[in-house]
Motif scaffolding. Structure first.
Motif, PDB file in Angstrom:
ATOM      1  N   VAL A   1     -30.520 -13.178  31.657  1.00  0.00           N
ATOM      2  CA  VAL A   1     -31.239 -14.445  31.489  1.00  0.00           C
ATOM      3  C   VAL A   1     -30.339 -15.416  30.737  1.00  0.00           C
ATOM      4  N   PHE A   2     -29.584 -16.202  31.503  1.00  0.00           N
ATOM      5  CA  PHE A   2     -28.668 -17.178  30.900  1.00  0.00           C
ATOM      6  C   PHE A   2     -29.441 -18.402  30.421  1.00  0.00           C
ATOM      7  N   ASP A   3     -28.813 -19.153  29.509  1.00  0.00           N
ATOM      8  CA  ASP A   3     -29.364 -20.454  29.128  1.00  0.00           C
ATOM      9  C   ASP A   3     -29.399 -21.344  30.376  1.00  0.00           C
ATOM     10  N   ARG A   4     -30.370 -22.250  30.429  1.00  0.00           N
ATOM     11  CA  ARG A   4     -30.626 -23.012  31.650  1.00  0.00           C
ATOM     12  C   ARG A   4     -30.178 -24.464  31.543  1.00  0.00           C
ATOM     13  N   PRO A  12     -31.102 -28.504  32.630  1.00  0.00           N
ATOM     14  CA  PRO A  12     -32.420 -29.160  32.701  1.00  0.00           C
ATOM     15  C   PRO A  12     -33.122 -28.928  34.047  1.00  0.00           C
ATOM     16  N   ASP A  13     -32.363 -28.681  35.131  1.00  0.00           N
ATOM     17  CA  ASP A  13     -33.041 -28.417  36.405  1.00  0.00           C
ATOM     18  C   ASP A  13     -33.202 -26.917  36.694  1.00  0.00           C
ATOM     19  N   GLY A  14     -33.034 -26.097  35.641  1.00  0.00           N
ATOM     20  CA  GLY A  14     -33.429 -24.692  35.781  1.00  0.00           C
ATOM     21  C   GLY A  14     -32.370 -23.753  36.326  1.00  0.00           C
ATOM     22  N   ARG A  15     -31.112 -24.214  36.356  1.00  0.00           N
ATOM     23  CA  ARG A  15     -30.056 -23.306  36.813  1.00  0.00           C
ATOM     24  C   ARG A  15     -29.243 -22.784  35.620  1.00  0.00           C
TER      25      ARG A  15
END
Lengths: 256, 609
Positions: B107-110, B112-115
């Motif tokens: 679970v990487f940091d995202r 702003p558009d969720g990638r």
């Protein structure tokens, strides 16, 4: 340099005794430094497990003056060194030798948890706010201090029917993953033994990563188990329509 | 007679960090029976300490990024000594390997558009490092560990390999011992993947854990595998310098990636005066421009704190040497005045925690004190760029123990993705090789007995030396004579010290029993460590220039003659090591254009990157 006495457990699964060692301390030293100094100069066969010496690997858990802690993160100036500092291995696990304990039970119990199972055909879009909680759980460094202090595991020696806080946190990290579709509630209720936990929060207090084990992982999981198995109305609807999680996952997969 | 148990595998993976676990996964997926040996518990390998992130040209933050830009950045950072084909394979495959981790539960940091979010790091032209706060290594190792457990990995935890076993010139097994019990184990196997990590413990000040004793380099070299470029050691610019007990512990480059600045004791940002010729024009020339970059102005160039690690480490060393250092012999690293406290705690939580707990310092309020620490070795076992095969049949190497990818200097963030790209390639190739092997593999019983006897010798040598004292001598002498700045007289003196240490390493004494005995473990580690220290010093003597992670006071500049060669460190039949200069592999023209593009504009115009 002031000298401090360390009273260290020496022995194995058949028993042992506390032995005194005198260590010259300097500013900033942690307990693990003292153990290493004893190793290098006085007792080269003194066993202790460690790796990173920076609180990142979770190898050097022990009980310092009765308090379960990572030896690498426990500065000598935070404990009373006017009296001998007692260092013992974690009590919950069998001693291999001295301060090294046999923690393989945790690796075995972990196998009860069904692995990450993503929804089919997902686009892997996840918002930060939806993964914050999972990331909190994934900070766990597997030091097993929470397992060590959990009274179910520690005093009642219940290790077959209960997976303990660490593995409840791991289960929570999977159950609350936005894209996971597996259901682990039956495991939690039965061989996971979540009902044994009576939320005394000892695990949370001892966590070096400050994970809110009880509030954020265990209690929500308990609620899910209660909803699934003990709520007659929800249970009726679920039999009609399937579980909420599966519906949500099916919905998000259909949005692709 | 001493007994041992025997285990049979198709592929034996030595090491369970990122490269080892990824190799095991690849080999299992190819249908091989795989055993993994690890000196620690599963999930504790040195990978767990990696902080800042893993570089891959995903293009999530800057769509202009692609493998060609990453290719150029990596070669440029490596002083052009990298194996071009490894760099090509690496930069092309890294994005897929990172996305695969996400499919396995990372679970990487995202964004702003969720990638998957990406952050800035030294030497990378764009924000390129997939990360999870400053604990990316933990995320990598836990994800691989969970996935390997799912596939039914067989791990021998707390087990050390003492020697590789060969038959008719090929590797057929390994002899090791269980650290918990002291019992010996023989692994019969068709192929071995070395994934043993680095050698930082041969230096006194290091970010490396106790495990990084360079086992793999020595194990490989002792059975005839070539090593390459061993003179290139990365001293990470920012290790903790105070208090003494934590000296060397890593302070992630992410601090600078998030806007942290380096200051001397006069409050001056000295990196503006330390931009080398080859990077001129690519970095901000004023604090005002650097400030605009931090605020997101895409026309502003990157601050010079984000130069490559070799450059920053030497600049820090100079500030300290010339009397402009901080009170405890480092320089100041300031993030407190650059970012709000909440942001720092969110993006750099372990740094906050580490300084608070170990240094009594709040990094959201005060600057840190930092200085260079031995962090990584660019050189390693020489491998085929596609299969990671060594020159010894049946022996493969991946991750830090393998050489070639990073040339003279590794870019931050290029290690974690190295592990998964080449771990995967090595595991797959080893499994394929194993499947092709027919006929019987002979373990030389007499050889095994002899190794066991020599490994147990320190128990019967009451007049021998204290292994911990010997280890201390090795580490302090390497720090003094073969450290961040080198010169011929010191390197030669170090060779003499090593000649003596090599003898003394075989005359140690240990007390107590064989179960979990650190004294005994250290006595055996030191035998391999002196071998590998010698390889480093010999290669350092031979390279009469300064480049990347190898800096000579007596040859302070890069030399075009040395720009064209790698050093191969080869063991002769009498056991001695020699250094052979070999020309770099010829790079195809179209890749050369990418590598040598003057700047990003030229890169995009000439090769469409």
């Amino acid at each position: 340099m002031p000298s401090v006495t360390f009273r260290v457990f020496r022995g194995d699964k058949n028993g042992g005794e506390l032995k005194d060692y005198t260590v010259q301390v300097e500013e900033g030293m942690v307990v693990l430094d003292a153990i290493h100094q004893i190793q290098a100069e006085q007792a080269p066969d003194l066993a202790c497990r460690w790796n990173c010496k920076a609180g990142k690997c979770g190898s050097c858990g022990a009980e310092v003056n009765g308090k379960p802690t990572l030896m690498c993160m426990t500065r000598l100036d935070t404990i009373d060194t006017s009296k001998p500092v007692v260092v013992r291995p974690m009590k919950t696990f069998p001693v291999i030798r001295d301060l090294a304990t046999d923690v393989k039970w945790n690796y075995e119990a972990n196998k009860k948890i069904k692995p990450f199972t993503p929804a089919p055909n997902t686009d892997w879009i996840m918002m930060q706010e939806d993964v914050d909680r999972v990331q909190e759980f994934r900070k766990c460094i597997e030091c097993f201090l929470c397992q060590n202090v959990c009274h179910v595991l520690r005093e009642h020696e219940e290790k077959t029917g209960f997976i303990g806080p660490r593995l409840l946190v791991r289960t929570a990290s999977l159950e609350m993953h936005p894209l996971d579709v597996e259901n682990r509630l039956e495991m939690l209720k039965n061989e996971g033994g979540i009902g044994y936990c009576n939320i005394t929060k000892c695990c949370t207090e001892v966590c070096p990563e400050h994970i809110h084990i009880t509030d954020n992982a265990i209690i929500p999981l308990k609620e899910r188990v209660v909803d699934e198995y003990y709520d007659p109305i929800l249970s009726f609807f679920r039999r009609l329509f399937g579980s909420k999680k599966r519906l949500e996952a099916a919905g998000s997969a259909a949005d692709d | 007679m001493e007994s041992y148990t025997t285990h049979d595998y198709d592929v034996l993976v030595i090491g369970a960090g990122g490269a080892g676990l990824r190799a095991a996964i690849a080999a299992i997926e190819k249908g091989a029976k795989v055993g993994v040996v690890t000196k620690s518990l599963l999930g504790k390998a040195h990978t767990v300490m990696a902080e800042g992130g893993m570089a891959a040209a995903l293009g999530n933050v800057r769509p202009e990024d692609n493998w060609k830009v990453h290719f150029r950045d990596t070669l440029k950072g490596g002083g052009m000594l990298n194996n071009w084909k490894m760099v090509m394979n690496y930069t092309k495959e890294a994005p897929e390997r990172v996305r695969e981790l996400e499919r396995w539960g990372a679970v990487f940091d995202r964004t702003p558009d969720g990638r998957i979010n990406q952050r800035n790091f030294g030497g990378h032209s764009y924000p390129r490092l997939a990360h999870v706060g400053d604990r990316t290594g933990l995320e990598l190792i836990r994800t691989l560990q969970d996935h390997a457990v799912k596939l039914g990995i067989h791990a021998h935890m707390e087990t050390t390999i003492y020697r590789l076993l060969t038959d008719a010139g090929r590797v057929v097994g390994a002899l090791g011992f269980n650290r918990q019990t002291g019992e010996f184990l023989v692994f019969r196997t068709k192929a071995v993947v070395l994934a043993t990590g680095g050698l930082g413990r041969i230096y006194q000040i290091t970010s490396n854990s106790w495990e990084c004793t360079g086992d793999g380099f020595a194990l490989a070299s002792l059975v005839g595998a070539d090593l390459i470029d061993m003179e290139f050691i990365q001293f990470h610019p920012t290790g903790m310098v105070w208090p003494p007990s934590v000296m060397g512990i890593l302070v992630t480059e992410g601090v600078r990636g998030e806007g942290g600045v380096l200051l001397n004791n006069q409050g001056k940002r000295f990196m503006f005066d330390n931009v080398p010729e080859r990077y001129r024009g690519e970095f901000a020339e004023s604090e005002e421009e650097a400030e605009r970059w931090l605020k997101g102005d895409r026309n502003a160039r990157r601050p010079p704190e984000l130069l490559t690690r070799d450059v920053v480490a030497r600049a820090i060393r100079r500030e300290v040497a010339e009397g402009r250092g901080s009170p405890h012999g480092g320089v100041f690293l300031d993030i407190a005045s650059r970012r709000p406290a909440d942001y720092i705690k969110k993006k750099l939580p372990s740094m906050y925690h580490q300084f608070m707990k170990l240094g009594n310092l709040d990094i959201t309020k005060e600057p840190m004190e930092v200085g260079p620490t031995c962090h990584y070795v660019m050189g390693g076992v020489r491998v085929d760029p596609d299969t990671q095969a060594t020159n010894v049949p049946g022996l493969y190497a991946a991750g830090e123990v393998a050489g070639g990818l990073h040339g003279a200097n590794r870019l931050g963030g290029n290690s974690l993705s190295d592990l998964i790209v080449f771990g995967n390639r090595a595991g797959a190739a080893a499994a394929e090789y194993a499947a092709q092997q027919t006929g019987s593999f002979q373990i030389d019983e007499a050889q095994v007995r002899a190794y066991i006897a020599e490994a147990l010798a320190p128990f019967h040598n009451p007049q021998g030396e204290n292994p911990f004292a010997l280890m201390k001598e090795l580490r302090s002498s390497m720090q003094k004579n073969a450290g961040i700045m080198r010169e011929e007289s010191e390197l030669k003196a170090q060779l003499e010290i090593l000649a003596s240490l090599k003898k003394r390493a075989w005359n140690t004494s240990v007390s107590g029993g064989r179960a979990y005995n650190p004294g005994w473990h250290t006595a055996l580690d030191i035998r391999l460590m002196v071998e590998i220290a010698e390889a480093v010093v010999l290669a350092a003597l031979a390279r009469k220039e300064s480049r990347g992670g190898h800096a000579r006071l007596d040859y302070p500049d890069p030399d075009p003659n040395f720009a064209r060669i790698n050093h191969v460190i080869r063991r002769a039949s009498d056991g001695s090591l020699t250094v052979v200069a070999e020309p770099l592999p010829e790079m195809p023209e179209e890749l050369r254009k990418i590598a040598e593009a003057k700047d990003l504009k030229e890169l995009s115009e000439k090769v469409g990157a």
